[in-house]
Scaffold this active site. Structure first.
Site, PDB file in Angstrom:
ATOM      1  N   GLY A 132      -6.700   0.208  11.638  1.00  0.00           N
ATOM      2  CA  GLY A 132      -5.161   0.561  11.373  1.00  0.00           C
ATOM      3  C   GLY A 132      -4.511   0.353  12.660  1.00  0.00           C
ATOM      4  N   SER A 217     -10.892  -4.566  12.064  1.00  0.00           N
ATOM      5  CA  SER A 217      -9.603  -4.830  12.493  1.00  0.00           C
ATOM      6  C   SER A 217      -9.616  -4.055  13.901  1.00  0.00           C
ATOM      7  CB  SER A 217      -8.750  -4.217  11.654  1.00  0.00           C
ATOM      8  OG  SER A 217      -7.308  -4.834  12.022  1.00  0.00           O
TER       9      SER A 217
END
Length: 536
Positions: A132, A217
Site C-alpha cells: 500500500g 509491494s
C-alpha cells in the site's frame, strides 16, 4: 440399546467444552478467544503487540506491550478477538480519494493458527507485512484462514503498522534530537511485531526459531529493508513479492515536505520543537487532511511519507547494501508480475524522473538506449518495461543474486492476469491468493468470485509459499501436480512461471520454468548501476 438423552448430556457438554478450548489461547498474561473460521482453523483478530502509540507516543518508536497492564485490565476474563480490529489511519490511494479512516491505536496482529494448536507444537511461522505504498492498507483485506485450512501445520501473523505521516513523519532535526520523535516509526512497528512474535508466538503453537517474513509491494520493500537493516534479524527466511523500489530520501530532503505538512495541519509557525508539539496534540482529522494535501498539492520532489536513510537502521540504500553483501544470511524467495509498472503516462524519462527525483539528466539520457523501441511489440510495452523494471521488476534479480551468494534463492514471474484482464499487472497474485480481493479506498475491499480453475491455481500458489515457510524450499511440500521450483543462481538463473493451464484444468498444472532472459538480466544490471541516484 439407545442411550437416554439424560445420560448423553454430560458428554455433549464435554464435547462443547473441548471445541471451545480449541479457539482459546493462553499467552501467560492474557487469554484470547479467536474465531473458528474452519473446523481446523482459528483466527485471533487484533492481538496487541505494542503499547498504543497515542498521545505523547505519537510519532515515536513503539513501546513493548505492557503485559502487566493487559493482565490487570482483562481481570482474568477471556478477551474476545473474533472480529477484525480497526486498521491504521489510512492515506489516499492517489486516485482522487481522501484518506482518514482508521485508528492510531492499531499496533496489532491477526494471527491464524490450527485449531487446538498449543505451546510445544513448534509449527513454522509466516509473518506477513502488507503493501500500500506505506500510505494505506488493511490486513483484513488479505485473510489467511483458507491458507491454514489448506495446510494446518503453520501459524500465520499479519501485521498492522502505522502508515503515511503517522508512521513516517520526518523532520531532519530528529536525527540529532530524538526527543522530537523517531524516524522510521512505522518500520520500527514491524520490528516490534517480530519481537513480540519471537517472545509469544509459541503460545499459538508457533516456533519462534522458524519464522519467515513475507510482503508484497511496499510490504516487499519492507522485507528488503529488514534484510539489510542494522538490527538483529528475528526471522529465518524471506519472501518478497513485487518489491516497491521507492526512493529512501535523505532526511534533509524531507524538510520542505515536513514544513508544508505542518502548515496544512495548522502547525506551521515557530521552531521545529513547537511544530512537533503542535502536531502531537493535533486532531487526527487535521493530520489526515494534511497528508492527503501533501500527496495532491505539494510541489517538491517527494510527495508521500516513506522510510528514510537515518544512518542508524539504514546505513545505505538497499541495493547498495545488497551489492556489498550486507544482508541477512537466510533463504529468499522473490518475484514480480509479468507486466507490472508503478508509473503512468507515455514519456519514459519523465516518468522515471517523477518516480526517482534524484536521477540526473545524464542518467535519464542513458536509460533510453537500454530500451529501444525495436525490442518491444509496441510503445506501450516499451514504457511498461522501461519504467516497470526500475519501479519493481528488477528487484527480483537484485535480491535474488545477492541472496544466492549467501544462501538459497528462488525467483518467480507471476503471469496470470486477474479475471480476464489483458495483462498481469501489479498485485495480480493478491487477487488469486486471497479469495479475489480487490482493494478500494480507506481500508475497504471487495471479494470477487473465483472460478474452479482460479481456486485450484490458488491452492498451488499457497502450497509453494507454505512449503518455503516449512522447509525453506518451495518444492518440498508442493502439490503433486505442480512442477519442482528450481533454485536461482548466478550460473543458472532459473525461475518459475506461475500461471493457470490454458485449458483451465483443475487437475493439471499450468506452471512452467524458464531461464531468466539474457536481455532482461542486462537491463537490470544497468538499473542496478543507478542505485545511488534512484535512492533505492
Amino acid at each position: 440399546m439407545i442411550p437416554s438423552v439424560t445420560r448423553l448430556l454430560p458428554f455433549v457438554g464435554l464435547a462443547a467444552s473441548l471445541a471451545a478450548a480449541q479457539n482459546i489461547v493462553d499467552t501467560g498474561y492474557a487469554k484470547y478467544r479467536g474465531n473458528q473460521s474452519f473446523p481446523d482453523t482459528v483466527a485471533y483478530l487484533g492481538v496487541p503487540y505494542a503499547e498504543p502509540p497515542v498521545g505523547d507516543l505519537r510519532f515515536r518508536a513503539p513501546l513493548p506491550l505492557n503485559t502487566s497492564r493487559v493482565t490487570a485490565e482483562s481481570a482474568g476474563k477471556i478477551i474476545d478477538l473474533t472480529e477484525n480490529p480497526e486498521f491504521c489511519v489510512q492515506g489516499s490511494t492517489g486516485a482522487g480519494d481522501a484518506g482518514g479512516a482508521g485508528s492510531e491505536d492499531c499496533l496489532k496482529l491477526n494471527i491464524y493458527a490450527p485449531a487446538g494448536a498449543k505451546k510445544g507444537d513448534n509449527l513454522p511461522v509466516l509473518v506477513y507485512i502488507h503493501g500500500g505504498g506505506y500510505v494505506y492498507g488493511n490486513p483484513a483485506n488479505w485473510p489467511y484462514d483458507h491458507w491454514i485450512h489448506q495446510s494446518p501445520n503453520v501459524v500465520i501473523a499479519s501485521v498492522y503498522y502505522r502508515l503515511n505521516s503517522i508512521g513516517f513523519l520526518t523532520a531532519p532535526e530528529m536525527l540529532t534530537n530524538p526527543s522530537l520523535g523517531d524516524l522510521n516509526a512505522g518500520f520500527k512497528d514491524q520490528s516490534m511485531a517480530l519481537e513480540w512474535v519471537s517472545e509469544h508466538i509459541d503460545a499459538f503453537g508457533g516456533d519462534p526459531n522458524k519464522v519467515t517474513i513475507d510482503g508484497q509491494s511496499a510490504g516487499a520493500a519492507s522485507i528488503e529493508l529488514h534484510l539489510v537493516a542494522n538490527e538483529k534479524p528475528r526471522f529465518h527466511g524471506a519472501i518478497l513479492q513485487s518489491i516497491y523500489r521507492t526512493p529512501l530520501p535523505q532526511v534533509e530532503q524531507q524538510r520542505d515536505m515536513f514544513n508544508y505538512y505542518s502548515t496544512q495541519a495548522g502547525c506551521g509557525s515557530g521552531s521545529v520543537e513547537k511544530k512537533m508539539a503542535c502536531l502531537r496534540s493535533a486532531d487526527i482529522s487535521a493530520l489526515s487532511r494534511a497528508q492527503d494535501l501533501v500527496m495532491y498539492n505539494f510541489t517538491g520532489h517527494y510527495h508521500s511519507f516513506h522510510p528514510v536513510i537515518d544512518k542508524k537502521l539504514f546505513i545505505d540504500y538497499p541495493t547498495v547494501s545488497l551489492e556489498k553483501g550486507h544482508l541477512a544470511d537466510v533463504p529468499v524467495m522473490a518475484g514480480s508480475c509479468a507486466n507490472e509498472t508503478l508509473s503512468s503516462g507515455t514519456n519514459i524519462t519523465a516518468a522515471l524522473k517523477f518516480y526517482f527525483p534524484a536521477l540526473t539528466q545524464q542518467d535519464l539520457e542513458e536509460f533510453l538506449p537500454e530500451y529501444p523501441l525495436s525490442d518491444f511489440n509496441s510503445a506501450a510495452q516499451q514504457f511498461q518495461v522501461a519504467t516497470g523494471e526500475s519501479d519493481v521488476i528488477c528487484g527480483r534479480k537484485i535480491v535474488g543474486r545477492a541472496a544466492a551468494k549467501k544462501n538459497k534463492a528462488f525467483t518467480y514471474r507471476y503471469n496470470q492476469p486477474v479475471n480476464g484482464a489483458a495483462a498481469t499487472t501489479h498485485s495480480s497474485e493478491n487477487w488469486m491468493m486471497f479469495l479475489g480481493t480487490s482493494t478500494g479506498f480507506n481500508g475497504s475491499t471487495t471479494f470477487q468470485p473465483q472460478t474452479d480453475a482460479d481456486r485450484a491455481f490458488a491452492a498451488e500458489l499457497i502450497a509453494y509459499w507454505l512449503s518455503f515457510v516449512r522447509a525453506a524450499d518451495p518444492s518440498a511440500h508442493k502439490l503433486a501436480r505442480s512442477p519442482a521450483w528450481p533454485p536461482y543462481t548466478a550460473a543458472s538463473p532459473m525461475r518459475i512461471v506461475l500461471n493457470e493451464p490454458a485449458d483451465k484444468s483443475t487437475t493439471v498444472s499450468g506452471v512452467t520454468t524458464e531461464l531468466e532472459p539474457e536481455l532482461e538480466g542486462k537491463r537490470c544490471a544497468f538499473v542496478q548501476t543507478k542505485a545511488l541516484h534512484q535512492q533505492a
